[in-house]
Design a protein around this motif. Sequence first.
Motif, PDB file in Angstrom:
ATOM      1  N   ALA A  18       0.832  -1.204   0.000  1.00 27.28           N
ATOM      2  CA  ALA A  18       0.000   0.000   0.000  1.00 27.28           C
ATOM      3  C   ALA A  18       0.867   1.255   0.000  1.00 27.28           C
ATOM      4  O   ALA A  18       0.588   2.231  -0.720  1.00 27.28           O
ATOM      5  N   GLU A  19       1.930   1.228   0.802  1.00 34.61           N
ATOM      6  CA  GLU A  19       2.837   2.381   0.844  1.00 34.61           C
ATOM      7  C   GLU A  19       3.559   2.558  -0.490  1.00 34.61           C
ATOM      8  O   GLU A  19       3.804   3.694  -0.929  1.00 34.61           O
ATOM      9  N   LEU A  20       3.900   1.443  -1.137  1.00 34.32           N
ATOM     10  CA  LEU A  20       4.531   1.523  -2.454  1.00 34.32           C
ATOM     11  C   LEU A  20       3.589   2.165  -3.453  1.00 34.32           C
ATOM     12  O   LEU A  20       3.984   3.045  -4.228  1.00 34.32           O
ATOM     13  N   LEU A  21       2.328   1.720  -3.469  1.00 37.49           N
ATOM     14  CA  LEU A  21       1.348   2.286  -4.396  1.00 37.49           C
ATOM     15  C   LEU A  21       1.198   3.787  -4.175  1.00 37.49           C
ATOM     16  O   LEU A  21       1.158   4.565  -5.136  1.00 37.49           O
ATOM     17  N   GLN A  22       1.144   4.198  -2.913  1.00 36.84           N
ATOM     18  CA  GLN A  22       1.018   5.625  -2.626  1.00 36.84           C
ATOM     19  C   GLN A  22       2.237   6.400  -3.131  1.00 36.84           C
ATOM     20  O   GLN A  22       2.097   7.484  -3.723  1.00 36.84           O
ATOM     21  N   ALA A  23       3.437   5.838  -2.931  1.00 35.11           N
ATOM     22  CA  ALA A  23       4.658   6.505  -3.390  1.00 35.11           C
ATOM     23  C   ALA A  23       4.683   6.613  -4.914  1.00 35.11           C
ATOM     24  O   ALA A  23       5.070   7.646  -5.468  1.00 35.11           O
ATOM     25  N   ILE A  24       4.293   5.543  -5.596  1.00 27.41           N
ATOM     26  CA  ILE A  24       4.272   5.538  -7.062  1.00 27.41           C
ATOM     27  C   ILE A  24       3.339   6.617  -7.582  1.00 27.41           C
ATOM     28  O   ILE A  24       3.707   7.430  -8.444  1.00 27.41           O
ATOM     29  N   VAL A  25       2.119   6.617  -7.061  1.00 23.28           N
ATOM     30  CA  VAL A  25       1.109   7.574  -7.539  1.00 23.28           C
ATOM     31  C   VAL A  25       1.547   9.007  -7.240  1.00 23.28           C
ATOM     32  O   VAL A  25       1.439   9.893  -8.090  1.00 23.28           O
ATOM     33  N   HIS A  26       2.085   9.223  -6.041  1.00 19.07           N
ATOM     34  CA  HIS A  26       2.502  10.566  -5.645  1.00 19.07           C
ATOM     35  C   HIS A  26       3.626  11.080  -6.548  1.00 19.07           C
ATOM     36  O   HIS A  26       3.559  12.206  -7.071  1.00 19.07           O
ATOM     37  N   GLN A  27       4.648  10.255  -6.764  1.00 18.43           N
ATOM     38  CA  GLN A  27       5.791  10.712  -7.553  1.00 18.43           C
ATOM     39  C   GLN A  27       5.430  10.886  -9.028  1.00 18.43           C
ATOM     40  O   GLN A  27       5.862  11.844  -9.671  1.00 18.43           O
TER      41      GLN A  27
END
Length: 255
Positions: free
Chosen positions: A179-188
């Motif tokens: 979940a944290e990876l998905l958030q980082a991907i979308v944010h960046q």
Amino acid sequence: MTLNEIERALRELRLSGIAATLNTRVMQAQSSQEPFLDTFASMLQDELDRRRSRVTERRFKQSGLDERLSLADFDWRFNPKIPRQACFELHSLKFITEGANALIIGKPGTGKSHVAKAVAYQATLQGYSVKYVEADSDFAKFGLATQAEQAKILLTYTDPDLLVLDDLFLARRIAEVSAELLQAIVHQRYKLRRSIVVTSNRVVQDWGKYLGDTTMGSTILDRLMHRAHMLDFEGKSYRLRQAVARMAAPAPIDS
């Protein structure tokens, strides 16, 4: 120089496209008595075509795609409610130049992955860098990596012009690190205005539940949907139809 010497020189100069068609072009020039510049132009075009073909093939191999799909292969008549015009609009790749995203949401087997892969393959043909992943399984592998490895892996998700996350939330809940990876991907990618295509069987209203964090779900959707094409896929399952057809087919007769 003899013809053999010319061929060796071309290979030494890494002009394999010209080398591959040299004999043909020589015979063509002799038989038609065409001007030297016309023959030379044809040989240069051979070289350009060979190089472009290699670059395109390299982009395809780097993309992670396992097949070369096209919208021409899609059976639109089976599910007439599928948003055909919106699919072709995505296939034009205009959304990539705009830094927009696409969310393809709907029932299993309705062709979401086919459309996403066709768009991704078209992007490789048009010179874009692409990364295609089966989201849940790739995110699970990320959780097993070391911290240093995770930083490098994150770059592979954020660098390409187009990222395709196929079958997101297939297993419903995903691990906290995923979940944290998905958030980082979308944010960046949002900051960089780089496009994401997501396919999922799960309606976006439930994403917070599958992430285990409704606030995180809202944050991700806020960025994904700010500049996004929403495609709803409803209808019957192509896979189920194919399975039924296989079962109905007569068994081969042993000789």
